[in-house]
Structure formats: structure tokens, C-alpha cells
Design an enzyme around this catalytic site. Structure first.
Site, short mmCIF file in Angstrom:
data_model
loop_
_atom_site.label_atom_id
_atom_site.label_comp_id
_atom_site.label_asym_id
_atom_site.label_seq_id
_atom_site.Cartn_x
_atom_site.Cartn_y
_atom_site.Cartn_z
N HIS A 1 -19.19 -19.87 4.12
CA HIS A 1 -17.78 -19.87 3.71
C HIS A 1 -17.65 -19.32 2.29
O HIS A 1 -18.55 -19.48 1.45
CB HIS A 1 -17.25 -21.30 3.76
CG HIS A 1 -15.75 -21.41 3.79
ND1 HIS A 1 -14.97 -21.11 2.68
CD2 HIS A 1 -14.90 -21.82 4.76
CE1 HIS A 1 -13.69 -21.34 3.00
NE2 HIS A 1 -13.63 -21.76 4.24
N CYS B 1 -11.40 -24.20 10.58
CA CYS B 1 -12.35 -25.29 10.30
C CYS B 1 -11.94 -26.65 10.84
O CYS B 1 -12.66 -27.25 11.66
CB CYS B 1 -12.54 -25.41 8.79
SG CYS B 1 -13.03 -23.89 7.96
N ASP C 1 -18.43 -22.86 13.22
CA ASP C 1 -17.19 -23.61 13.47
C ASP C 1 -16.08 -22.70 13.96
O ASP C 1 -15.15 -23.14 14.64
CB ASP C 1 -16.74 -24.39 12.24
CG ASP C 1 -16.47 -23.51 11.02
OD1 ASP C 1 -16.92 -22.35 11.00
OD2 ASP C 1 -15.82 -23.99 10.08
N ASN C 2 -16.15 -21.43 13.61
CA ASN C 2 -15.14 -20.44 14.05
C ASN C 2 -15.72 -19.06 13.83
O ASN C 2 -16.83 -18.90 13.31
CB ASN C 2 -13.82 -20.62 13.28
CG ASN C 2 -13.98 -20.81 11.80
OD1 ASN C 2 -13.72 -21.89 11.28
ND2 ASN C 2 -14.43 -19.79 11.08
N LYS D 1 -11.67 -14.58 11.87
CA LYS D 1 -11.31 -15.99 11.74
C LYS D 1 -9.79 -16.15 11.72
O LYS D 1 -9.07 -15.29 11.21
CB LYS D 1 -11.91 -16.52 10.44
CG LYS D 1 -11.45 -17.90 10.01
CD LYS D 1 -12.04 -18.28 8.65
CE LYS D 1 -11.51 -19.63 8.18
NZ LYS D 1 -12.09 -20.03 6.88
N ASP E 1 -20.71 -22.48 8.51
CA ASP E 1 -19.28 -22.34 8.24
C ASP E 1 -18.90 -20.87 8.17
O ASP E 1 -19.41 -20.12 7.33
CB ASP E 1 -18.95 -23.04 6.92
CG ASP E 1 -17.49 -23.40 6.78
OD1 ASP E 1 -16.67 -22.82 7.51
OD2 ASP E 1 -17.15 -24.25 5.95
N ASP E 2 -18.00 -20.45 9.07
CA ASP E 2 -17.46 -19.08 9.07
C ASP E 2 -18.50 -18.03 9.44
O ASP E 2 -18.37 -16.86 9.06
CB ASP E 2 -16.85 -18.72 7.71
CG ASP E 2 -15.50 -19.38 7.48
OD1 ASP E 2 -15.07 -20.15 8.34
OD2 ASP E 2 -14.89 -19.12 6.42
N HIS F 1 -14.05 -32.34 5.65
CA HIS F 1 -12.81 -31.62 5.95
C HIS F 1 -11.97 -32.27 7.04
O HIS F 1 -11.23 -31.59 7.76
CB HIS F 1 -13.12 -30.16 6.30
CG HIS F 1 -11.98 -29.23 5.95
ND1 HIS F 1 -11.90 -27.94 6.42
CD2 HIS F 1 -10.88 -29.40 5.18
CE1 HIS F 1 -10.82 -27.35 5.95
NE2 HIS F 1 -10.18 -28.22 5.19
N LYS G 1 -20.14 -30.51 4.61
CA LYS G 1 -18.68 -30.44 4.65
C LYS G 1 -18.07 -31.45 5.62
O LYS G 1 -18.45 -31.51 6.79
CB LYS G 1 -18.27 -29.02 5.04
CG LYS G 1 -16.77 -28.81 5.24
CD LYS G 1 -16.50 -27.34 5.48
CE LYS G 1 -15.07 -27.05 5.86
NZ LYS G 1 -14.78 -25.61 5.92
#
Length: 512
Positions: free
Chosen positions: A222, A77, A285-286, A307, A38-39, A133, A131
């Protein structure tokens, strides 16, 4: 009597043949381990050239597999996760506008078929960790109702790594679930390690007569809650005394935990005898929230942006695929690919070819395995009318119109702190070329479209719009064509009934 013996032998051979075919059919379906960081930023792994934060275990699998250097995600996300699991662009799901905030009563559309549902139809057992989301306002949207046999993790967009609560605006509550049940007795246990422990256990206990799909969607790296955003353990933190910036050092500890997680999952597969028939996909994810964006110190340098921007730093994703099934491993791929491609690609590897015209994803399995040219020629990066941002890549050219945060995060952000400069092996470094004196002012996307040749200029230094107006027009026409298919955003206002204060300070479904 002799005839009877022949009949019995014939039946025995037939039964053996059927069992053999069934066994081969199962064995031909690889186990799939899909790990989402994540991130994670472009410059947060050492296989991309970072000499500040070593990631030896991630690097080893990346080097043995295929590093995806021309791979795109979405800027945030919820859009990326919806695209990852459906094989469709966010604009065709209504998830293109923003993330899903926890008190908003919406989610990924129930008519969408998700990757675990496809795989379950092929005999897979699907489990999820981490996660979600993608909606939890009612139980129909929970991961265990969307194809996963089990889920251990959280439903919102982030959480505290130790007490497993999630804060959004003025709301705060516990968000750790084992399937539907709240988990209250794991306070103090680091989330990255908890999720890895569960992954190792699932692999060890898996019934190998069925192929496994494990979706491990980490909280790392994240930010946690605003009052304590960057969290690691002392064991990880003490590995980075050379990083003088306190935020970047904490972030490095979070990366170390993620790197160790990848190692533990791999060794669990080896111990279980599953590694010969397994695919490990590792993806962010990004892009990373750099330079304090979102209270974080990820890094995308030398790529532009962070991001939640459509610059390469926001949408060019860190990723690789590892498998002993790859025909041509140990290479760096420049094949154009999008996160939506994983659904048809993984199903193809499992033996199913999809002919669903609704999918935007393209089957990349043959290209990834054999090293052939990519069948993808174009990537839609986003169309968001509410924010006024649009971006498309076609061939070597990328068009971008509009920007986020009034351009405040449109720059280039080197990593904070000192580097150790101890790594020498070959890495997938990004070559940007000379930096022009006018790079910051040559593109004003709020005024007019900008054009970049991202094959030669991945750092988006030189705006070519004035030099190539015919290319600008061609890409604008493509945006207009895709725009005719765009679905309105699903986002809805927050519902006060979703407050965790109404449910014992725990994030919970509130509609039936």
C-alpha cells in the site's frame, strides 16, 4: 493384589488413551498462517507471468501448493478485511460502501463473530500483526477485543513505512501499537521487516501444545502518506536497475521486501518443527492501484481496471494456499472462490463444520485439497446504491452496471518501465485472446449493464449484453434478489474529536 494391579494397569491405559486422543485432537488442527498483502496487483507476482519483478519465495510456495486463479476479493480494504474475518459479504455487514476513515466513529459490528473467535473455541492461540482497519474509535472495536491475544501493528488504513505515522486529509499522527500501547522507539525501522520480525518471534516462542493462528496483515504494498507514498530500503531498491520508471522501481523494492517476508515466515515454521502441520494462505485484499492511482504503481495487466473498480483488475485476487496437508498440491486451480470462503474453509480444515445460515462463505476445504469442483456457483462483487455500482458473477458470466470515477480508471494499464524477461518456468498466465477494435467503447456501464464471459474473456474485452439479453436478465434478477438482503452502509461522518492532535499526535480511541 492381582485385581489391584489390573485396576492400576487399566487406569494407566485409560489415562494414556485420553492423553493420546487429546494430543491427536490438537495435532489434527493445523497451524494457520494468514498473510494478507495490501493492494497487491494481479501482475505483481512472477507466478502470474510477470517477468519484471521476480518473487521467487512467494512463487516457490505457490508452485508447491494451489494457485487460486479464479479467486475474488472486494475492490477496497475495509470491505475485504471484514469479509475475510467474518465469512460474510460486505453488503451483509454494512461495509460495502467505502473504507473506514480514521476519524469516523464506526467499525465492524460487535455482534459479528470473527475468525479468531471461532478458532479460539477450538483451542487455538490467535495473534495479529499489521493492519486492522476495522475500527478503533472505542476500545471494544480493537483487535485485542475481537479474539486476538496480541496485536502489533496499526489501526488506520495505511502508514509511513519508516516513521509509522498516518496522514488522512489534514490529520496526522503516530499509528504503531503493541497491543494498546503506543510504540515510539522504532522510527527508522522498515515496517515490512518489523512485522516479519514479530511473526518470526511469535512462531519461535509458540507453545506447540496449542495450534497457532497468525494473521499477518502487511502494510506492503500500500502507498504510505501522500508526501512520500512509495518507500523501500536501498537493499531492496538496488535489485531492480532494469526498471527505468522511478515509481515502479520503488514499488518493486516494496514487493521484494514482501517476498522476503514470506520466505522468513516459512523458514521460521521449519525451524520450529511446525511446517508439517501448517497451512499458509497468501492473499491480496483487492486489486492493485495501477498507473499512479492512489500514488501507486501496482499492476493488474492484462486484466482491466484498478483498485476500487469492479473490473477484474479490481476484484480478481492474487492468492494461493500452501500446506503439506493438501491431498493434491502443485496445481493451478480454476475453482470459483471468494474471500468470504476462508472462514468456513479454515474451520473445516480445523475440524469444525459451520451450519450458520448467515454466512455467505462456502466451505472449500475438500475442493481445494482434493481438486474437486467448486461448490460455489456465484460471487456477489458488490451492491452499492450510494455510488451506483453493481456487479455479480454467476458461472462463466459477469454482469457489471455502473462504474467509479466516471470511468476514468476503466482501462487496461501495462506495467511501467522495462522488463528483464529472464523467467522461463510455467506460470499461471492469463490468456485474453485477440483485442477487438471497439473494446473501449463496446461497454458503457453508466448507461446500461455490460456482460462478459470471464472464463473465455477474463480481460473483459467483449461486451455480450446485446447478444445474450436473457443472461443479462437472469443476472439482473439475481442482483435484485440479493438486494433484498442488503444492509445499509455503516459509514458515518468524521468526528472532530477523533483528531490525533488531541492525543499528542497519536491516533487513539476517543469514545468509551
Amino acid at each position: 493384589m492381582e485385581d489391584l494391579c489390573c485396576i492400576r494397569l487399566g487406569l494407566a491405559w485409560l489415562i494414556w488413551s485420553i492423553r493420546r486422543v487429546c494430543t491427536l485432537a490438537v495435532d489434527s488442527r493445523p497451524n494457520i498462517i494468514l498473510i494478507v498483502a495490501d493492494d497487491l496487483g494481479w501482475n505483481d507476482v512472477s507466478f502470474h507471468g510477470s517477468d519484471q519483478i521476480p518473487t521467487p519465495h512467494i512463487d516457490r510456495l505457490a508452485k508447491q501448493g494451489v494457485v487460486l486463479n479464479n479467486y475474488y476479493v472486494t475492490p477496497i480494504c475495509t470491505p475485504s478485511r471484514s469479509s475475510l474475518l467474518t465469512g460474510r459479504y460486505p453488503v451483509h455487514l454494512g461495509t460495502q460502501h467505502n473504507v473506514l476513515y480514521a476519524t469516523e466513529p464506526w467499525g465492524l459490528g460487535l455482534k459479528e463473530q470473527l475468525l479468531p473467535e471461532y478458532l479460539n473455541g477450538l483451542g487455538y492461540t490467535s495473534h495479529m500483526i499489521g493492519k486492522w482497519h476495522l475500527g478503533f474509535f472505542d476500545r471494544k472495536h480493537l483487535p485485542t477485543r475481537r479474539g486476538f491475544k496480541s496485536h502489533f501493528g496499526y489501526w488506520t488504513g495505511h502508514a509511513d513505512y519508516f516513521d509509522h505515522t498516518a496522514q488522512e486529509w489534514t490529520e496526522w499522527g503516530l499509528d504503531l501499537r503493541d497491543d494498546d500501547e503506543l510504540v515510539r522507539n522504532l522510527t527508522g525501522h522498515y515496517a515490512t521487516d518489523l512485522f516479519t520480525d514479530r511473526a518470526v518471534t511469535l512462531i519461535a516462542n509458540h507453545d506447540k501444545s496449542q495450534p497457532l493462528f497468525l494473521y499477518l496483515a502487511h502494510l506492503a504494498v500500500h502507498s504510505a502518506n501522500q508526501y512520500d507514498p512509495l518507500q523501500t530500503t536501498r537493499r531492496y531498491y538496488e535489485r531492480f536497475p532494469h526498471i527505468r520508471h522511478p515509481g515502479r522501481r520503488l514499488f518493486a523494492g516494496m514487493i521484494a521486501g514482501l517476498d522476503e517476508s514470506v520466505e522468513r515466515v516459512y523458514h521460521a515454521l521449519v525451524r520450529a518443527g511446525m511446517d508439517n502441520n501448517t497451512m499458509i494462505i497468501f492473499t491480496t485484499d483487492n486489486g492493485g492501484p495501477a498507473a499512479g492511482f492512489d500514488d501507486n504503481y501496482a499492476n493488474n495487466y492484462p486484466l482491466r481496471g484498478v483498485k476500487d473498480t469492479l473490473w477484474e483488475g479490481g476484484v480478481r485476487g492474487t492468492a494461493f494456499i500452501w500446506s503439506k496437508l493438501l491431498a493434491k498440491p502443485r496445481r493451478q486451480s480454476t475453482q470459483l472462490m471468494h474471500i468470504s470462503d476462508w472462514v468456513p474453509t479454515l474451520l473445516s480444515a480445523a475440524g469444525q463444520k459451520l451450519n450458520d445460515k448467515k454466512l455467505d462463505g462456502i466451505d472449500m476445504w475438500s475442493s481445494l485439497s482434493n481438486g474437486g469442483p467448486s461448490p460455489r456457483k456465484e460471487v456477489l462483487l458488490n451492491i452499492d446504491h450510494e455510488r451506483g455500482i453493481y456487479a455479480l458473477r454467476r458461472g462463466q458470466y459477469k454482469l457489471i452496471l455502473g462504474t467509479t470515477y466516471n470511468g476514468d480508471w476503466d482501462g487496461w494499464y501495462p506495467p511501467e518501465g522495462e522488463t528483464s524477461r529472464t523467467r522461463t518456468e510455467e506460470r499461471a498466465t492469463t490468456i485474453c485472446g485477440p483485442v477487438p477494435k471497439v473494446r473501449a467503447t463496446s461497454c458503457q456501464p453508466m448507461r446500461s449493464a455490460c456482460l462478459f464471459n470471464v472464463e473465455k474473456d477474463p480481460c473483459e474485452h467483449t461486451n455480450l449484453a446485446d447478444d445474450k439479453p436473457e443472461v443479462v436478465q437472469r443476472l439482473m434478477n439475481r442482483l435484485k434478489a440479493v438486494n433484498a438482503t442488503v444492509m445499509p452502509p455503516r459509514n458515518v461522518p468524521a468526528d472532530p474529536q477523533g483528531s490525533p492532535r488531541l492525543y499528542g499526535y497519536a491516533w487513539s480511541p476517543w469514545k468509551e
